[in-house]
Design a protein around this motif. Structure first.
Motif, PDB file in Angstrom:
ATOM      1  N   GLU A 418      -5.176 -18.377  16.017  1.00 33.62           N
ATOM      2  CA  GLU A 418      -5.730 -19.582  15.402  1.00 33.62           C
ATOM      3  C   GLU A 418      -4.751 -20.724  15.577  1.00 33.62           C
ATOM      4  O   GLU A 418      -3.549 -20.575  15.313  1.00 33.62           O
ATOM      5  N   LEU A 419      -5.244 -21.863  16.035  1.00 35.80           N
ATOM      6  CA  LEU A 419      -4.414 -23.040  16.243  1.00 35.80           C
ATOM      7  C   LEU A 419      -4.934 -24.194  15.388  1.00 35.80           C
ATOM      8  O   LEU A 419      -6.136 -24.497  15.417  1.00 35.80           O
ATOM      9  N   PRO A 420      -4.061 -24.852  14.606  1.00 36.71           N
ATOM     10  CA  PRO A 420      -4.483 -26.029  13.843  1.00 36.71           C
ATOM     11  C   PRO A 420      -4.683 -27.220  14.770  1.00 36.71           C
ATOM     12  O   PRO A 420      -3.963 -27.376  15.767  1.00 36.71           O
ATOM     13  N   ILE A 421      -5.638 -28.083  14.460  1.00 36.57           N
ATOM     14  CA  ILE A 421      -5.880 -29.275  15.271  1.00 36.57           C
ATOM     15  C   ILE A 421      -6.185 -30.465  14.380  1.00 36.57           C
ATOM     16  O   ILE A 421      -6.710 -30.315  13.267  1.00 36.57           O
ATOM     17  N   ALA A 422      -5.842 -31.635  14.871  1.00 39.43           N
ATOM     18  CA  ALA A 422      -6.254 -32.899  14.257  1.00 39.43           C
ATOM     19  C   ALA A 422      -7.066 -33.673  15.293  1.00 39.43           C
ATOM     20  O   ALA A 422      -7.014 -33.386  16.491  1.00 39.43           O
ATOM     21  N   HIS A 423      -7.826 -34.662  14.830  1.00 37.92           N
ATOM     22  CA  HIS A 423      -8.646 -35.455  15.734  1.00 37.92           C
ATOM     23  C   HIS A 423      -7.790 -36.173  16.774  1.00 37.92           C
ATOM     24  O   HIS A 423      -6.646 -36.561  16.516  1.00 37.92           O
ATOM     25  N   GLY A 424      -8.353 -36.342  17.958  1.00 38.60           N
ATOM     26  CA  GLY A 424      -7.720 -37.134  18.999  1.00 38.60           C
ATOM     27  C   GLY A 424      -7.810 -38.618  18.680  1.00 38.60           C
ATOM     28  O   GLY A 424      -8.333 -39.014  17.634  1.00 38.60           O
ATOM     29  N   PRO A 425      -7.307 -39.475  19.589  1.00 37.73           N
ATOM     30  CA  PRO A 425      -7.253 -40.910  19.291  1.00 37.73           C
ATOM     31  C   PRO A 425      -8.614 -41.603  19.301  1.00 37.73           C
ATOM     32  O   PRO A 425      -8.740 -42.710  18.776  1.00 37.73           O
ATOM     33  N   ARG A 426      -9.645 -40.950  19.889  1.00 34.16           N
ATOM     34  CA  ARG A 426     -10.950 -41.600  19.996  1.00 34.16           C
ATOM     35  C   ARG A 426     -12.051 -40.650  19.504  1.00 34.16           C
ATOM     36  O   ARG A 426     -12.787 -40.060  20.316  1.00 34.16           O
ATOM     37  N   PRO A 518      -1.831 -14.590  26.785  1.00 30.00           N
ATOM     38  CA  PRO A 518      -2.189 -14.190  28.143  1.00 30.00           C
ATOM     39  C   PRO A 518      -3.671 -14.412  28.400  1.00 30.00           C
ATOM     40  O   PRO A 518      -4.456 -14.645  27.463  1.00 30.00           O
ATOM     41  N   PRO A 519      -4.101 -14.365  29.662  1.00 25.62           N
ATOM     42  CA  PRO A 519      -5.539 -14.460  29.949  1.00 25.62           C
ATOM     43  C   PRO A 519      -6.320 -13.431  29.146  1.00 25.62           C
ATOM     44  O   PRO A 519      -5.898 -12.287  28.994  1.00 25.62           O
ATOM     45  N   GLY A 520      -7.467 -13.872  28.633  1.00 23.38           N
ATOM     46  CA  GLY A 520      -8.301 -13.003  27.802  1.00 23.38           C
ATOM     47  C   GLY A 520      -8.097 -13.194  26.322  1.00 23.38           C
ATOM     48  O   GLY A 520      -8.921 -12.746  25.518  1.00 23.38           O
ATOM     49  N   THR A 521      -7.000 -13.874  25.920  1.00 21.15           N
ATOM     50  CA  THR A 521      -6.778 -14.149  24.506  1.00 21.15           C
ATOM     51  C   THR A 521      -7.876 -15.064  23.975  1.00 21.15           C
ATOM     52  O   THR A 521      -8.252 -16.037  24.614  1.00 21.15           O
ATOM     53  N   ARG A 522      -8.387 -14.739  22.794  1.00 19.85           N
ATOM     54  CA  ARG A 522      -9.401 -15.576  22.154  1.00 19.85           C
ATOM     55  C   ARG A 522      -8.709 -16.570  21.221  1.00 19.85           C
ATOM     56  O   ARG A 522      -7.782 -16.211  20.502  1.00 19.85           O
ATOM     57  N   ILE A 523      -9.188 -17.806  21.258  1.00 24.40           N
ATOM     58  CA  ILE A 523      -8.580 -18.877  20.452  1.00 24.40           C
ATOM     59  C   ILE A 523      -9.615 -19.473  19.523  1.00 24.40           C
ATOM     60  O   ILE A 523     -10.730 -19.794  19.930  1.00 24.40           O
ATOM     61  N   ARG A 524      -9.220 -19.606  18.258  1.00 19.13           N
ATOM     62  CA  ARG A 524     -10.023 -20.323  17.273  1.00 19.13           C
ATOM     63  C   ARG A 524      -9.242 -21.565  16.843  1.00 19.13           C
ATOM     64  O   ARG A 524      -8.035 -21.504  16.628  1.00 19.13           O
ATOM     65  N   PHE A 525      -9.944 -22.674  16.727  1.00 21.79           N
ATOM     66  CA  PHE A 525      -9.327 -23.928  16.305  1.00 21.79           C
ATOM     67  C   PHE A 525      -9.693 -24.220  14.849  1.00 21.79           C
ATOM     68  O   PHE A 525     -10.857 -24.127  14.467  1.00 21.79           O
ATOM     69  N   ARG A 526      -8.680 -24.578  14.070  1.00 19.61           N
ATOM     70  CA  ARG A 526      -8.880 -24.871  12.645  1.00 19.61           C
ATOM     71  C   ARG A 526      -8.523 -26.336  12.392  1.00 19.61           C
ATOM     72  O   ARG A 526      -7.418 -26.790  12.720  1.00 19.61           O
ATOM     73  N   ALA A 527      -9.474 -27.077  11.825  1.00 16.67           N
ATOM     74  CA  ALA A 527      -9.220 -28.485  11.520  1.00 16.67           C
ATOM     75  C   ALA A 527      -8.064 -28.597  10.540  1.00 16.67           C
ATOM     76  O   ALA A 527      -7.986 -27.886   9.541  1.00 16.67           O
ATOM     77  N   HIS A 528      -7.148 -29.497  10.858  1.00 19.22           N
ATOM     78  CA  HIS A 528      -5.928 -29.637  10.066  1.00 19.22           C
ATOM     79  C   HIS A 528      -5.681 -31.124   9.858  1.00 19.22           C
ATOM     80  O   HIS A 528      -5.436 -31.862  10.819  1.00 19.22           O
TER      81      HIS A 528
END
Length: 530
Positions: A418-426, A518-528
């Protein structure tokens, strides 16, 4: 000027035109020299924007910008550079169709105009050239190529560019030149600098390179000669990809030079701490298959990052702990069972000569990676037989339990992170449905990922605007969305500028798991929220 928040430590300032970009960039440099600007890592002028990266308090500077009055930017005539071009690129037929002409007419149309270097970016020595009439402007390709060899001449939007080194690219390739656009041995490494004028001269003999799947240039400039020093270690087996990395070389993005540095900085820092080094000491970053080295003098080493077997002279040794080697003993780091990259720190740090203030290897520009005795031009990755010097040991190994950051073992292959994310500039460049898709669906790491970017497969993300945008500065951790809608996470070797919209940003201190996926890893994005 409109300041836009870009992740946790950057502002993207939108300007009216290139003249205002130049004026703002000049004013930022002036204030920085006078100590009237907060410390920053990079200032990156682009087509319509200036990126201010590395701010502790972006909101405060955004408010201050509203009070600035910009003096006109100074313009001085530049020199003219002529480039011989063989017009036979792989996209020539598509460009001819879009222009409504026969393929043989593309050379005459493109070479009939004088071009001017508006700004640099994307890759070391890559210049954005204005001068192509608007009726010949074309969009970028829907999906960028993983690698474009050096020398290709390309068009996209209002610009012409020449790829100086092997790099990813989404522009339309119409020809090639054998001119050396980026040469570390020159006083000014970049052949084309802002303000220069460029003329393209059709040539029937200039070579046309063949695209390859590797993002590494086969014609990288040779590393600068190493000073006299006694080697302390020898690389017996360099593995799939082993490079020298420290904390990177910020401050040169405006020249197209990526920051580089260790992808998993927490693992790099911990390995250094375990052997008594400062955090910015250079380590060896391995990829998947590890390495084998021989100690030519007594040394202390530590291996952190990916989980892999560690052996000294064939006997098991601890992972993430200091290990003493006598002269003649070998350290072997095996194939990673979890994660991708190991960091091998040696007391004193790898002491190859710095380039632009850093020992980090930049595979795009050929910076760094100068092993002792290297004489022939070669890629800066380490090879079997390379000899490396070490610096002076400054302090004894430090205990891991006092390390200020918790470093956990990478996730197993095929598992989810799981990776935290914030909105981009636009935010208005994407419909709300795209943000929901990004934060509710899983994405999978593809085999085309590398030190430049983590390329993902999963639901395509829709946009409210065009497929491409005017080139603008990009930050570490930016999630760019090319025309095919599949997100790309920028890592340490990412191009300083890009022409696809950014939907979100992963905070730099949260990128460690991405670097070890590595290839095949699943990623979930969490709004931060930031």
């Amino acid at each position: 000027m409109i300041p836009l928040r870009y992740g946790s430590h950057a502002l993207l300032v939108e300007c009216a035109d290139l003249d205002e970009v130049a004026a703002l960039h000049a004013e930022l440099l002036r204030r920085a020299e006078q100590g009237a600007l907060p410390p920053v890592l990079d200032l990156v002028p682009a087509e319509r924007t200036v990126l201010i990266d590395g701010l502790d308090d972006p909101a405060s500077l955004a408010a201050d910008l509203a009070t600035w009055t910009l003096p006109p930017a100074r313009t001085e005539p530049g020199r003219t550079v002529q480039l011989a071009v063989h017009y036979d690129g792989p996209d020539l037929d598509e460009v001819a169709d879009a222009w409504g002409v026969h393929r043989d007419e593309v050379a005459a149309i493109h070479s009939a105009h004088e071009y001017r270097v508006a700004f640099c970016g994307f890759a070391p020595g890559f210049a954005y050239l204005t001068g192509l009439p608007e009726r010949y402007h074309l969009p970028r390709r829907p999906t960028p190529r993983p690698s474009v060899p050096p020398g290709y001449v390309a068009v996209a939007g209002p610009y012409t560019g020449v790829y100086p080194t092997g790099s990813p690219g989404g522009w339309n390739l119409i020809g090639a030149t054998d001119a050396q656009l980026w040469d570390l041995e020159r006083d000014e490494p970049a052949l084309l600098v802002p303000g220069s004028n460029v003329r393209f001269v059709p040539s029937p003999t200039a070579p046309v390179p063949t695209p390859t799947p590797s993002p590494v240039s086969a014609t990288a400039s040779p590393p600068r000669a190493a000073p006299e020093a006694d080697p302390a270690i020898q690389i017996l087996r360099a593995g799939a990809l082993t490079t020298i990395q420290d904390l990177g070389r910020p401050g040169y993005a405006h020249l197209g030079v990526p920051r580089s540095g260790a992808l998993d900085q927490a693992a790099h820092r911990l390995a250094n701490r375990l052997v008594g080094n400062d955090p910015d000491a250079a380590t060896l970053e391995t990829t998947l298959s590890g390495l084998t080295l021989r100690a030519l003098a007594p040394i202390v080493v530590a291996v952190c990052g990916a989980v892999a077997p560690v052996r000294v002279d064939g006997r098991p040794a601890p992972w993430a702990a200091p290990v003493e080697l006598r002269a003649g003993q070998t350290l072997d780091v095996g194939v990673a069972s979890r994660g991708v990259r190991n960091y091998v720190a040696i007391a004193g740090g790898v002491a190859v000569p710095p380039a632009l203030g850093s020992r980090s290897t930049d595979l795009l520009s050929g910076l760094g990676g100068a092993a002792l005795g290297t004489e022939q031009p070669r890629e800066p990755r380490l090879r079997d037989g390379d000899l490396l010097p070490l610096g002076a040991v400054s302090r004894p190994p430090q205990p891991a339990d006092t390390y200020p950051v918790t470093v956990t073992a990478p996730a197993a292959g095929g598992s989810a992170i799981e990776l935290p994310i914030a909105h981009g500039p636009r935010p208005d460049a994407f419909p709300e449905a795209a943000w929901r898709a990004l934060t509710t669906h899983e994405y999978t790491v593809t085999p085309t990922s590398n030190r430049i970017a983590l390329r993902l497969d999963g639901p395509a993300l829709a946009r409210t605007g065009p497929d491409t945008i005017p080139s603008e500065g990009a930050v570490l951790g930016a999630i760019q969305v090319p025309a095919d809608g599949r997100p790309i996470i920028f890592l340490a070797d990412h191009p300083p500028t890009g022409g696809y919209p950014v939907i979100a940003v992963v905070p730099p201190d949260a990128l460690g798991p991405a670097a070890q996926a590595p290839p095949g890893t699943r990623i979930r994005f969490r709004a931060h929220g930031i």
